[in-house]
Design an enzyme around this catalytic site. Sequence first.
Site, PDB file in Angstrom:
ATOM      1  N   HIS A  75       0.388  -0.945  -0.067  1.00  0.00           N
ATOM      2  CA  HIS A  75       0.080  -0.409  -0.241  1.00  0.00           C
ATOM      3  C   HIS A  75       1.191   1.271   0.131  1.00  0.00           C
ATOM      4  CE1 HIS A  75      -3.467  -2.155   1.252  1.00  0.00           C
ATOM      5  NE2 HIS A  75      -2.851  -3.557   2.040  1.00  0.00           N
TER       6      HIS A  75
HETATM    7  O1  RIB Z   1      -4.723  -0.289   4.942  1.00  0.00           O
HETATM    8  C1  RIB Z   1      -3.230  -0.206   4.542  1.00  0.00           C
HETATM    9  C2  RIB Z   1      -2.907   0.794   5.132  1.00  0.00           C
HETATM   10  O2  RIB Z   1      -2.956   0.329   6.714  1.00  0.00           O
HETATM   11  C3  RIB Z   1      -0.857   0.760   5.313  1.00  0.00           C
HETATM   12  O3  RIB Z   1      -1.066   2.228   6.103  1.00  0.00           O
HETATM   13  C4  RIB Z   1      -0.876   0.203   6.387  1.00  0.00           C
HETATM   14  O4  RIB Z   1       0.529   0.268   6.769  1.00  0.00           O
HETATM   15  C5  RIB Z   1      -1.262   0.003   7.304  1.00  0.00           C
HETATM   16  O5  RIB Z   1      -0.799   1.270   8.087  1.00  0.00           O
END
Ligand code: RIB
Length: 313
Positions: free
Chosen positions: A242
């Site tokens: 992500h």
């Molecule tokens: O949903 C994904 C996010 O939540 C990313 O930033 C991961 O590191 C968690 O913080």
Amino acid sequence: MPPRPIIIDTDPGQDDAIAILLALASEEFEVVGITAVAGNVPLRLTEANARRVCELAGRSDMKVFAGCARPLVRPLVTAEEVHGKTGLDGSGLPDPTMPLQDGHAVDWLVETLRAAPPQGLTLCTLGPLTNVAAAMIKAPDIVDHIAELVMMGGGYFEGGNVTPTAEFNIYVDPHAAHVIFSSGVKLVMHPLDVTHKALMSREWIDSLRALGTKTGTAAAGMLDFYERFDMEKYGEDGGPLHDPCVLAYLLQPELFKGRDCNVQVETGSELTMGMTVVDWWRVTDRRPNCHVINQIDAAGFYDLIRERLARLP
Ligand code: RIB
Ligand code: CA
């Protein structure tokens, strides 16, 4: 072209770690500082993990600040089931030796932004938005000093990953997200709608290990651990990475596509708490307040990350 001055707000987290490494490996950025926030794991771990990653990259000079230990209103929700009890399981990294900066991250954000020229700094947020929202509440004038705020957070057509309607970063602190989305800051959002279109592959993780560097080995170890949860959850051959989308977007925006939309955050209903309500089809007269990314060149994204991480020790 002078480097772009950025601040990274983060809750490491293996995917945060890769994003931080990408930033530190790229001469296009001047990383002015890193602010840690509670999220994936408690603050005492996220700030230590941020320092671990800076030391891995050979940047023990980096300013790392600890910020808010809990969301603005709701109790903290963490994600050890995804990231492990340390938040950086699989990295094999030792405890940090570089110092944590004195002072609270929120105070440093306010003074640093106020000292910057108008639109002088870009904020890259990789976790819950508590620190940045607290800074905006304390000093609303800092918005004028932010060139743009590029976040990983939210989800719309993809739904949520922590509830059926909410993505983790927004769910943990929906009130902070509401402050950001209603602040008037220039906003770019990387929701699950884009991050779920770029899944890691076994070959790619192994190619990091094959770099034969400390960074490649630690990154591969982290991602081996991190991807297992999403592979089990989604039944895919790899997990989404992500947070690096935020930095990759700033490095090579041509890898991404999106649309200006109005986005509102649910803070009332427990059923849909933290949902990012994206008016993708413009069915309301609500003014667009965010550029919502929903397309990615996944091959280009992973090539970029590998090429940059190969520059690190
Ligand atoms: O949903 C994904 C996010 O939540 C990313 O930033 C991961 O590191 C968690 O913080
Ligand atoms: Ca994160």
